[in-house]
Design a protein around this motif. Structure first.
Motif, PDB file in Angstrom:
ATOM      1  N   GLU A 246       2.231   1.739  -3.417  1.00 51.03           N
ATOM      2  CA  GLU A 246       1.165   2.138  -4.340  1.00 51.03           C
ATOM      3  C   GLU A 246       0.837   3.623  -4.161  1.00 51.03           C
ATOM      4  OE1 GLU A 246      -2.346  -0.301  -4.100  1.00 51.03           O
ATOM      5  OE2 GLU A 246      -3.429   1.006  -5.510  1.00 51.03           O
ATOM      6  N   LEU A 247       0.774   4.060  -2.916  1.00 47.58           N
ATOM      7  CA  LEU A 247       0.488   5.474  -2.662  1.00 47.58           C
ATOM      8  C   LEU A 247       1.588   6.348  -3.279  1.00 47.58           C
ATOM      9  CD1 LEU A 247      -1.198   7.698  -1.225  1.00 47.58           C
ATOM     10  CD2 LEU A 247       0.319   7.419   0.731  1.00 47.58           C
ATOM     11  N   SER A 248       2.840   5.944  -3.023  1.00 48.95           N
ATOM     12  CA  SER A 248       3.948   6.721  -3.547  1.00 48.95           C
ATOM     13  C   SER A 248       3.920   6.768  -5.077  1.00 48.95           C
ATOM     14  CB  SER A 248       5.266   6.111  -3.060  1.00 48.95           C
ATOM     15  OG  SER A 248       6.342   6.644  -3.801  1.00 48.95           O
ATOM     16  N   ARG A 249       3.660   5.639  -5.690  1.00 55.59           N
ATOM     17  CA  ARG A 249       3.637   5.559  -7.156  1.00 55.59           C
ATOM     18  C   ARG A 249       2.508   6.372  -7.747  1.00 55.59           C
ATOM     19  NH1 ARG A 249       5.238  -0.199  -7.655  1.00 55.59           N
ATOM     20  NH2 ARG A 249       7.383  -0.034  -8.429  1.00 55.59           N
ATOM     21  N   ARG A 250       1.309   6.085  -7.238  1.00 55.01           N
ATOM     22  CA  ARG A 250       0.147   6.705  -7.866  1.00 55.01           C
ATOM     23  C   ARG A 250       0.094   8.205  -7.607  1.00 55.01           C
ATOM     24  NH1 ARG A 250      -4.753   3.308  -6.035  1.00 55.01           N
ATOM     25  NH2 ARG A 250      -5.788   5.264  -6.586  1.00 55.01           N
TER      26      ARG A 250
ATOM     27  N   GLU B 133       0.842  -1.208   0.000  1.00 53.62           N
ATOM     28  CA  GLU B 133       0.000   0.000   0.000  1.00 53.62           C
ATOM     29  C   GLU B 133       0.875   1.256   0.000  1.00 53.62           C
ATOM     30  OE1 GLU B 133      -0.449  -2.644   1.901  1.00 53.62           O
ATOM     31  OE2 GLU B 133      -2.418  -3.381   1.305  1.00 53.62           O
ATOM     32  N   LEU B 134       1.962   1.198   0.748  1.00 51.67           N
ATOM     33  CA  LEU B 134       2.880   2.343   0.810  1.00 51.67           C
ATOM     34  C   LEU B 134       3.437   2.653  -0.583  1.00 51.67           C
ATOM     35  CD1 LEU B 134       4.718   4.353   2.446  1.00 51.67           C
ATOM     36  CD2 LEU B 134       6.366   2.491   2.581  1.00 51.67           C
TER      37      LEU B 134
ATOM     38  N   VAL C  55      -5.519   2.184   7.081  1.00 49.75           N
ATOM     39  CA  VAL C  55      -5.634   3.603   6.741  1.00 49.75           C
ATOM     40  C   VAL C  55      -5.134   3.855   5.323  1.00 49.75           C
ATOM     41  CG1 VAL C  55      -4.801   5.923   7.322  1.00 49.75           C
ATOM     42  CG2 VAL C  55      -5.474   4.358   9.151  1.00 49.75           C
ATOM     43  N   LEU C  56      -4.013   3.227   4.958  1.00 49.71           N
ATOM     44  CA  LEU C  56      -3.495   3.448   3.603  1.00 49.71           C
ATOM     45  C   LEU C  56      -4.476   2.930   2.553  1.00 49.71           C
ATOM     46  CD1 LEU C  56       0.339   2.728   3.884  1.00 49.71           C
ATOM     47  CD2 LEU C  56      -0.824   4.935   3.662  1.00 49.71           C
ATOM     48  N   LYS C  57      -5.097   1.795   2.824  1.00 43.69           N
ATOM     49  CA  LYS C  57      -6.105   1.276   1.873  1.00 43.69           C
ATOM     50  C   LYS C  57      -7.235   2.280   1.686  1.00 43.69           C
ATOM     51  CE  LYS C  57      -5.710  -3.632   1.688  1.00 43.69           C
ATOM     52  NZ  LYS C  57      -6.029  -4.952   2.098  1.00 43.69           N
ATOM     53  N   GLU C  58      -7.694   2.833   2.792  1.00 42.11           N
ATOM     54  CA  GLU C  58      -8.775   3.823   2.709  1.00 42.11           C
ATOM     55  C   GLU C  58      -8.302   5.078   1.973  1.00 42.11           C
ATOM     56  OE1 GLU C  58     -12.079   3.451   3.738  1.00 42.11           O
ATOM     57  OE2 GLU C  58     -11.309   1.389   3.751  1.00 42.11           O
TER      58      GLU C  58
ATOM     59  N   LEU D  14      13.417   0.222   6.860  1.00 37.68           N
ATOM     60  CA  LEU D  14      14.193  -0.152   5.669  1.00 37.68           C
ATOM     61  C   LEU D  14      13.736  -1.519   5.146  1.00 37.68           C
ATOM     62  CD1 LEU D  14      17.827   1.005   6.547  1.00 37.68           C
ATOM     63  CD2 LEU D  14      16.268   2.023   4.878  1.00 37.68           C
ATOM     64  N   GLY D  15      13.620  -1.601   3.838  1.00 43.21           N
ATOM     65  CA  GLY D  15      13.142  -2.826   3.211  1.00 43.21           C
ATOM     66  C   GLY D  15      11.676  -2.732   2.817  1.00 43.21           C
ATOM     67  N   SER D  16      10.944  -1.792   3.420  1.00 47.87           N
ATOM     68  CA  SER D  16       9.527  -1.681   3.050  1.00 47.87           C
ATOM     69  C   SER D  16       9.386  -1.101   1.643  1.00 47.87           C
ATOM     70  CB  SER D  16       8.745  -0.869   4.078  1.00 47.87           C
ATOM     71  OG  SER D  16       9.365   0.353   4.338  1.00 47.87           O
ATOM     72  N   VAL D  17      10.413  -0.403   1.182  1.00 42.78           N
ATOM     73  CA  VAL D  17      10.434   0.100  -0.199  1.00 42.78           C
ATOM     74  C   VAL D  17      11.705  -0.453  -0.851  1.00 42.78           C
ATOM     75  CG1 VAL D  17      10.579   2.178  -1.622  1.00 42.78           C
ATOM     76  CG2 VAL D  17       9.253   2.219   0.496  1.00 42.78           C
ATOM     77  N   PRO D  18      11.604  -1.019  -2.055  1.00 42.65           N
ATOM     78  CA  PRO D  18      12.809  -1.569  -2.684  1.00 42.65           C
ATOM     79  C   PRO D  18      13.847  -0.469  -2.955  1.00 42.65           C
ATOM     80  CG  PRO D  18      10.847  -2.109  -3.972  1.00 42.65           C
ATOM     81  CD  PRO D  18      10.410  -1.195  -2.877  1.00 42.65           C
ATOM     82  N   TYR D  19      15.114  -0.809  -2.782  1.00 42.15           N
ATOM     83  CA  TYR D  19      16.166   0.204  -2.886  1.00 42.15           C
ATOM     84  C   TYR D  19      16.195   0.852  -4.268  1.00 42.15           C
ATOM     85  CZ  TYR D  19      19.154  -2.520  -5.988  1.00 42.15           C
ATOM     86  OH  TYR D  19      19.653  -3.181  -7.062  1.00 42.15           O
ATOM     87  N   ASP D  20      15.773   0.102  -5.291  1.00 43.51           N
ATOM     88  CA  ASP D  20      15.892   0.647  -6.642  1.00 43.51           C
ATOM     89  C   ASP D  20      14.621   1.351  -7.121  1.00 43.51           C
ATOM     90  OD1 ASP D  20      14.421  -1.644  -6.732  1.00 43.51           O
ATOM     91  OD2 ASP D  20      15.524  -2.580  -8.391  1.00 43.51           O
TER      92      ASP D  20
END
Lengths: 558, 166
Positions: free
Chosen positions: A224-228, A221-222, A323-326, A240-246
């Motif tokens: 997706e929020l950042s991307r969208r 979800e994190l 919360v992120l889903k909502e 750390l690790g919740s978002v891929p380094y690349d």
């Protein structure tokens, strides 16, 4: 069903699907260990109770399940304290079961008596002293429920010796009903709508997320929020690790040893979306100058975190994933192109770097190379100090629960036993412990545990012959007076490993690194590699404590 | 500012330690604490007087709510409330001073609950201002010892603490 207190513990562990426990027996848990002997339970005997506590913690961080540790009364219980405090500070679910002297002896300064519920009150989410056998099933149920729900954390059950032997009726409760414990799971819809509106309005939004994202498995979800929404992300050490380094919009870690891009993005953001993070001083630096222009959204399951250090303009108490889903259903992206370009320019201009000197073994490339060769599925644990920060910067993490490190308490000696716990959870995966020569010596006795239980952890000791981070502070802030930070007199780590029946390797020159790492990864069983690195290398960038996080030493590289 | 918190807790061993320990380790200042029973069996009520600014008070309430044995925390200053403290005062009381003492006692609607050849013990209830004034008056006779309960408070009117939204 009638059974003894000791049998009830085992039945409770079974009901909670506990597949392994870590511990060390003693007088006040003999009855419990006798039940373990008779019933059979995968038990990993460590050489020190602290090791068992950290192993349960590492197990929990790697697997997402609740870790369990058992120790005897008195010194056994007090030896757990650093491990319990470590788990408490990073909100890690563990259940610690300690023996206690028999009820009639409590309060008489009996042999191996310590008031462990009193001692651990400030470092547990909750604790219990079981005085009535009839309460034991409920207490076990509650302990696991409290440890693994809401803001997770350690729970301790202190079990007097005579209660372990007493018989009672065992019926494991299906439901938990605790009047004073009802964590808020669903975030307030009105506040989520306000957050969505703030995102739509923002021109320079930034996501600052922490360990809460991993704890609630909200990494997808994190992202997706950042991307969208095209919002850059910085994650704390425990995140750390919740978002891929690349991932393009990932800026690395913020704070005292944060990246230039992360710290400057915080400084210039007009909207800071804080997700499962707690504005720790190592992240914020001087609070007054932290995110000075930002509207703050703060999403956290613990209401007490909101407004503790930084005032939230839009507080949302609830489970991060929920919360992120909502929020994802409701937000509309703003145009952040100019901002992202700016942030990405910082990211590419000022990456975390180090100065390579010919013939000199630098710590950073050792870690980088170790991580690269260890493969995609690797779990890294660290100790605490310089090597920890280098690991945070130079391990190219791809997924959550693959970077295990003591963040809040900063516990030296954590990494190796935690690695054993992670390996126990995932016997097939490669587990690497990046350690310091100081930290490793705080729990090196667990080499015996690693060898005996065939837990093939690969330990990379970044050996600079100093308590390196302390030395660095002495250099920067105490005019180079290296008071008591030289670790001269440390053992030969190769021979130490061999003494325990593990394998030891050593690398002293840069050109040896790749071959040694490959050899270590291909060696079955536990391996210790002594990387004798540049003793005076510093962790950069660095922000002096209690200054603004954009006042960076070495932020712009070399 | 001074705030009065009513804390409903499960009546279990160690609860007072959990609450008071939380105050001390987070650096909050308890001025005054009173613990006693409630109308519900198994639930005790603590009345805690704290000196705290608004931000600190919010933290105190939130941290208290995190304690598993704490059921509800209410700020009694949010609503009109009545509060009383009970104090026992032992003063030197030579026979020739007793009538003077007795006059003060009546003026404060206090009670004499023990008399000995050289001393008297008085019981007085009231708010802090009244108790301070009583102490001041008693000082001229020579106070030997004072003991007081913490302050206890209830909301005015028919509303009860459980009705306060937190």
């Amino acid at each position: 069903m009638r059974m003894t207190g000791a049998q009830m513990v085992l039945a409770g562990l079974e009901a909670e699907n506990v597949d392994v426990v870590f511990g060390l027996p003693g007088g006040a848990v003999l009855t419990l260990y006798d039940a373990i002997y008779q019933k059979g339970l995968r038990h990993i005997l460590t050489r020190h109770e602290q090791g068992a506590a950290h192993a349960a913690d590492g197990y929990a961080r790697a697997s997402g399940k609740t870790g369990v540790v058992i120790a005897t009364s008195g010194p056994g219980a007090t030896n757990l304290i650093t491990g319990i405090a470590t788990a408490y500070m990073d909100s890690i679910p563990i259940v610690a079961i300690t023996g206690q002297v028999a009820r009639p002896a409590i309060g008489t300064d009996a042999f191996q008596e310590a008031d462990i519920t009193g001692i651990t009150m400030p470092i547990t989410k909750h604790n219990y002293l079981v005085k009535d056998i009839n309460e034991l099933p409920r207490i076990i149920k509650e302990a696991f429920h409290i440890a693994g729900s809401g803001r997770k954390g350690p729970v301790l059950i202190d079990l007097p010796k005579d209660v372990q032997a007493e018989e009672g009726q065992f019926e494991y409760p299906q439901q938990v009903e605790i009047a004073g414990y009802k964590p808020t799971f669903t975030g307030h819809t009105g506040q989520i709508v306000r957050a969505a509106a703030a995102i739509k309005k923002a021109q320079r939004p930034l996501i600052y997320s922490g360990g809460g994202v991993i704890s609630s498995s909200a990494h997808e979800e994190l992202l997706e929020l950042s991307r969208r929404a095209s919002i850059p992300v910085t994650t704390t050490l425990t995140g750390l690790g919740s978002v891929p380094y690349d991932y393009e919009l990932f800026l690395g870690m913020p704070g005292m040893h944060g990246t230039y891009a992360a710290n400057h993005a915080i400084n210039e953001a007009d909207l800071l979306i804080t997700i499962g993070a707690r504005f720790d001083d190592r992240v914020t630096g001087k609070l007054d100058s932290f995110a000075p222009g930002a509207t703050v959204i703060h999403i956290d399951i613990d209401p007490a975190e909101i407004g503790k250090n930084v005032t939230a303009d839009i507080p949302i108490v609830g489970d991060v994933k929920y919360v992120l889903k909502e929020l994802l259903k409701r937000f509309k992206p703003a145009d952040t192109r100019a901002w992202c370009e700016r942030v990405l320019a910082w990211k590419s201009s000022y990456p975390v770097s180090f100065k390579q000197e010919p013939g000199c073994l630098k710590p950073q490339p050792v870690i980088e190379e170790f991580y690269r060769l260890a493969g995609d599925d690797v779990i890294v644990t660290t100790d605490v100090g310089q090597h920890q920060m280098w690991a945070a910067h130079f391990c190219n993490l791809k997924s959550p629960r693959t970077f295990i490190s003591s963040g809040g308490l900063g516990t030296m000696g954590f990494g190796f036993p935690a690695a054993l716990g992670a390996q126990a959870a995932f016997p097939e995966r490669t587990v690497v412990c990046i350690a310091g020569d100081g930290s490793f010596q705080m729990n090196s006795q667990e080499l015996a545990t690693a060898v005996y239980y065939k837990l093939p952890v690969k330990v990379a000791i970044i050996n600079n012959q100093y308590l390196g981070m302390v030395r660095q502070w002495q250099k920067f802030f105490y005019e180079g007076r290296y008071s008591q930070t030289s670790l001269a007199g440390s053992p030969d780590f190769v021979r130490l490993a061999e003494a325990y029946g593990a394998t030891g390797y050593r690398a002293v020159r840069p050109e040896e690194v790749t071959a040694v790492v490959q050899k270590a990864l291909n060696t079955p069983g536990p391996v210790v590699i002594d990387f004798q690195v540049d003793p005076e290398e510093n962790v950069l960038p660095m922000v002096a404590p209690n200054t603004s996080i954009i006042e960076m030493i070495g932020g712009e590289g070399f | 500012m001074k705030r009065i918190l009513a804390i409903l807790v499960e009546d279990r061993p160690g609860v007072l330690t959990r609450v008071s320990g939380l105050f001390s380790r987070r650096g909050y200042n308890i001025q005054n604490i009173a613990v006693g029973r409630t109308v519900e069996p198994g639930i005790s009520r603590m009345t805690v007087t704290v000196e705290a600014d608004f931000v600190t008070l919010e933290q105190i309430v939130k941290q208290l709510n995190k304690l598993v044995n704490v059921i509800k925390v209410s700020d009694l200053m949010e609503e009109p409330s009545v509060g009383r403290e009970l104090m026992l005062v032992k003063v030197k009381a030579e026979p020739n001073k007793r009538s003077d003492i007795q006059q003060v006692v009546s003026a404060f609607r206090a009670k004499v609950i023990d008399v000995s050849p050289e001393s008297m013990v008085m019981e007085v209830t009231g708010d802090e201002g009244k108790l301070n004034a009583f102490i001041l008056m008693m000082q001229e006779f020579g106070i030997r010892e004072i003991v007081s309960t913490g302050k206890v408070s209830l909301l005015r009117g028919s509303k009860v603490t459980r009705d306060i939204r937190t």
